[in-house]
Design an enzyme around this catalytic site. Structure first.
Site, PDB file in Angstrom:
ATOM      1  NE  ARG A   1       9.364   1.991   6.786  1.00  0.00           N
ATOM      2  CZ  ARG A   1       9.213   0.849   7.470  1.00  0.00           C
ATOM      3  NH1 ARG A   1      10.155   0.448   8.293  1.00  0.00           N
ATOM      4  NH2 ARG A   1       8.157   0.120   7.310  1.00  0.00           N
TER       5      ARG A   1
ATOM      6  CG  ASP B   1       2.912   0.711  -2.647  1.00  0.00           C
ATOM      7  OD1 ASP B   1       1.792   1.200  -2.394  1.00  0.00           O
ATOM      8  OD2 ASP B   1       3.960   1.135  -2.122  1.00  0.00           O
TER       9      ASP B   1
ATOM     10  CB  THR C   1      15.098   5.485  13.644  1.00  0.00           C
ATOM     11  OG1 THR C   1      13.831   6.013  13.232  1.00  0.00           O
ATOM     12  CG2 THR C   1      15.915   6.570  14.317  1.00  0.00           C
TER      13      THR C   1
ATOM     14  CG  ASP D   1       2.541   3.278  -5.485  1.00  0.00           C
ATOM     15  OD1 ASP D   1       2.227   4.413  -5.079  1.00  0.00           O
ATOM     16  OD2 ASP D   1       3.708   2.872  -5.560  1.00  0.00           O
TER      17      ASP D   1
HETATM   18  N1  URA Z   1       2.837  -2.322   1.955  1.00  0.00           N
HETATM   19  C1  URA Z   1       2.326  -2.624   0.732  1.00  0.00           C
HETATM   20  O1  URA Z   1       1.566  -1.836   0.150  1.00  0.00           O
HETATM   21  N2  URA Z   1       2.665  -3.808   0.175  1.00  0.00           N
HETATM   22  C2  URA Z   1       3.466  -4.708   0.771  1.00  0.00           C
HETATM   23  O2  URA Z   1       3.722  -5.767   0.212  1.00  0.00           O
HETATM   24  C3  URA Z   1       4.004  -4.370   2.045  1.00  0.00           C
HETATM   25  C4  URA Z   1       3.666  -3.173   2.620  1.00  0.00           C
END
Ligand code: URA
Length: 209
Positions: free
Chosen positions: A104, A200, A108, A203
């Protein structure tokens, strides 16, 4: 408009609950994502074409059906998508695996492609693009662009958990892409996480929290 398929199979829903649970550690999380990816691969391959073959059983002649050799490619969006690849390959081991990496732009906030490697015969293959999470849809939309501009024509998007915002974004930008999900969740929060989601995914898969 592309269709949305929610896989409500009890085994998928059961395993998804443990994937969501914050008490589930990396090892179990990874195994469960792998198992759900296999179950979802079973559903997503329902429309694969078959052809007749003639065989002899120990008892008589028989007409059987085998896959007619449609070429498939699985493409994980880096990095969390990698967690779903092996589970899909268990059912379709002859599929080739490509990769799409996006980051990302900090200013922007747009996803920018930094790595793309696809099988050389892109135009002959059907693509299964995978990412466990469909949040804003920005990465998925960009990844689909990456595949299309290299010649991919038939693309399915497979994920575990989707937010309504992400589904709408894909439908708006790529109305030829069907979306296959285990759950359509409620919303995105102010940090861009899916609610209730699972946190996430990258992770939790790789233990980098
Ligand atoms: N990416 C993720 O790993 N978890 C989310 O909740 C949103 C995007």
């Amino acid at each position: 408009m592309g269709k949305v398929y929610v896989f409500d199979h009890p085994l998928i829903q059961h395993k998804l609950t443990y994937i969501r649970d914050e008490r589930t550690g990396t090892k179990d999380f990874r195994e469960l994502v792998d198992e759900v990816a296999t179950l979802m691969a079973f559903e997503i391959t329902r429309d694969l074409p078959l052809e007749d073959v003639y065989i002899d059983t120990p008892v008589s002649e028989a007409t059987g059906k085998i896959l007619s050799g449609k070429k498939l490619a699985i493409v994980p969006i880096l990095r969390a998508g990698i967690g779903m690849v092996d589970g899909i390959l268990k059912l379709i081991p002859a599929a080739k695996v490509g990769h799409v990496g996006l980051y990302r732009d900090p200013e922007t906030l747009q996803p920018i492609e930094y790595y793309v490697k696809l099988p050389s015969d892109v135009e002959e293959r059907d693509f299964i693009l995978v990412d466990p999470m469909l949040a804003t849809g920005g990465s998925a939309v960009e990844a689909i662009h990456s595949l299309k501009k290299r010649g991919a024509k038939n693309i399915k998007f497979l994920c575990l958990v989707a937010a309504p915002e992400g589904v709408e974004e894909i439908q708006k930008e790529h109305d030829d892409v069907d979306i296959y999900i285990a759950s359509l969740d409620e919303k995105l929060n102010e940090k861009g996480y899916i609610v209730p989601g699972l946190g996430d995914a990258g992770d939790r898969l790789f233990g980098t929290k």
